[in-house]
Design an enzyme around this catalytic site. Structure first.
Site, short mmCIF file in Angstrom:
data_model
loop_
_atom_site.label_atom_id
_atom_site.label_comp_id
_atom_site.label_asym_id
_atom_site.label_seq_id
_atom_site.Cartn_x
_atom_site.Cartn_y
_atom_site.Cartn_z
N TRP A 25 76.24 72.82 105.73
CA TRP A 25 76.96 71.67 106.26
C TRP A 25 77.60 70.86 105.13
O TRP A 25 77.05 70.79 104.04
CB TRP A 25 76.02 70.75 107.04
CG TRP A 25 75.72 71.25 108.41
CD1 TRP A 25 74.79 72.20 108.75
CD2 TRP A 25 76.34 70.85 109.62
NE1 TRP A 25 74.79 72.40 110.10
CE2 TRP A 25 75.74 71.57 110.67
CE3 TRP A 25 77.35 69.93 109.93
CZ2 TRP A 25 76.11 71.43 111.99
CZ3 TRP A 25 77.71 69.78 111.24
CH2 TRP A 25 77.11 70.52 112.26
N PHE A 58 67.50 71.45 108.01
CA PHE A 58 66.28 71.74 108.77
C PHE A 58 65.70 73.10 108.41
O PHE A 58 64.48 73.30 108.48
CB PHE A 58 66.58 71.66 110.28
CG PHE A 58 65.36 71.66 111.13
CD1 PHE A 58 64.62 70.49 111.31
CD2 PHE A 58 64.94 72.81 111.76
CE1 PHE A 58 63.49 70.48 112.11
CE2 PHE A 58 63.80 72.81 112.56
CZ PHE A 58 63.08 71.64 112.73
N GLU A 59 66.54 74.04 107.98
CA GLU A 59 66.09 75.39 107.64
C GLU A 59 65.59 75.52 106.20
O GLU A 59 65.05 76.56 105.81
CB GLU A 59 67.20 76.40 107.89
CG GLU A 59 67.52 76.63 109.35
CD GLU A 59 68.32 75.51 110.01
OE1 GLU A 59 68.19 75.32 111.24
OE2 GLU A 59 69.08 74.80 109.31
N VAL A 80 72.60 67.99 102.61
CA VAL A 80 73.05 66.63 102.87
C VAL A 80 72.93 66.35 104.36
O VAL A 80 73.30 67.19 105.19
CB VAL A 80 74.49 66.38 102.35
CG1 VAL A 80 75.49 67.30 103.01
CG2 VAL A 80 74.89 64.93 102.52
N ILE A 82 73.93 63.17 106.95
CA ILE A 82 74.65 61.90 107.06
C ILE A 82 74.29 61.26 108.39
O ILE A 82 74.37 61.90 109.45
CB ILE A 82 76.17 62.12 106.91
CG1 ILE A 82 76.45 62.69 105.51
CG2 ILE A 82 76.92 60.81 107.15
CD1 ILE A 82 77.89 63.05 105.25
N GLY A 85 74.86 58.36 115.09
CA GLY A 85 74.50 57.33 116.06
C GLY A 85 73.23 57.62 116.83
O GLY A 85 72.92 56.89 117.77
N THR A 86 72.52 58.69 116.46
CA THR A 86 71.29 59.04 117.18
C THR A 86 70.14 59.18 116.18
O THR A 86 70.36 59.25 114.97
CB THR A 86 71.46 60.38 117.93
OG1 THR A 86 71.53 61.44 116.96
CG2 THR A 86 72.71 60.38 118.81
N HIS A 88 68.60 61.73 115.40
CA HIS A 88 68.60 63.07 114.82
C HIS A 88 68.45 63.02 113.29
O HIS A 88 67.72 63.80 112.70
CB HIS A 88 69.88 63.81 115.22
CG HIS A 88 69.98 65.20 114.70
ND1 HIS A 88 69.25 66.24 115.21
CD2 HIS A 88 70.74 65.73 113.70
CE1 HIS A 88 69.53 67.35 114.55
NE2 HIS A 88 70.43 67.06 113.63
N PHE A 113 64.03 68.48 94.76
CA PHE A 113 64.52 67.93 96.03
C PHE A 113 65.94 67.39 95.84
O PHE A 113 66.14 66.29 95.34
CB PHE A 113 63.58 66.82 96.50
CG PHE A 113 63.85 66.36 97.90
CD1 PHE A 113 63.40 67.10 98.98
CD2 PHE A 113 64.54 65.18 98.15
CE1 PHE A 113 63.62 66.69 100.28
CE2 PHE A 113 64.77 64.75 99.44
CZ PHE A 113 64.31 65.51 100.51
#
Length: 158
Positions: A25, A58-59, A80, A82, A85-86, A88, A113
């Site tokens: 991403w 997440f992976e 990364v 970013i 609005g949730t 997540h 990290f």
């Protein structure tokens, strides 16, 4: 600047094996993080480097868990996230942080990290090590992983 007061962690990485894990991403930011990591590894003399791209942040923990089943001196995890609005953002950041920490503690393999957790894209660009960026978190993550691997390699219980 967040790096103010940071130690000089340059270490000799010759003879170390390092796996670089990078999410897909935010390509521009990721290109900067990966380039900074490659530069840090080159500067430290690390020649045994494997790069693996995973879909997202997440992976990263499962990838770190898999690559540490074989002999490796350090892992550098790059990504990364970013804020949107949730919630997540919170779940992904927490899962990556906890997962990568668990892998490092369980295996004894240092994990650098290099996961940026930013409120907006500009914050990510400012930390990506791109021309005009204030910081180079890919370089920092690789340097920390090498320094930790070298410190642990010299540990012998008295």
């Amino acid at each position: 600047m967040a790096g103010h007061g940071a130690p000089d962690l340059r270490a000799d990485g010759r003879g170390l094996s390092v796996v670089v894990l990078a999410s897909q991403w935010h390509q521009t930011v990721m290109d900067g993080l990966v380039d900074g990591t490659r530069r840090a590894l080159r500067e430290a003399g690390v020649t045994d480097v494997v790069e693996l791209r995973v879909p997202g942040v997440f992976e990263l923990p499962v990838a770190a868990a898999r690559v540490t089943t074989e002999p490796v001196d350090a892992v550098v995890a790059l990504g990364v996230v970013i804020r949107g609005g949730t919630p997540h953002f919170d779940y992904v950041c927490d899962a990556a942080t906890q997962g990568l920490t668990a892998v490092s503690v369980r295996t004894g393999v240092p994990v650098g990290f290099g996961v940026l957790t930013c409120d907006d894209e500009q914050q990510a660009l400012d930390r990506a090590g791109l021309p005009g960026s204030a910081e180079d978190k890919g370089h920092e993550a690789a340097t920390a992983a090498i320094a930790a691997a070298r410190a642990l390699a010299g540990y012998h219980r008295p």
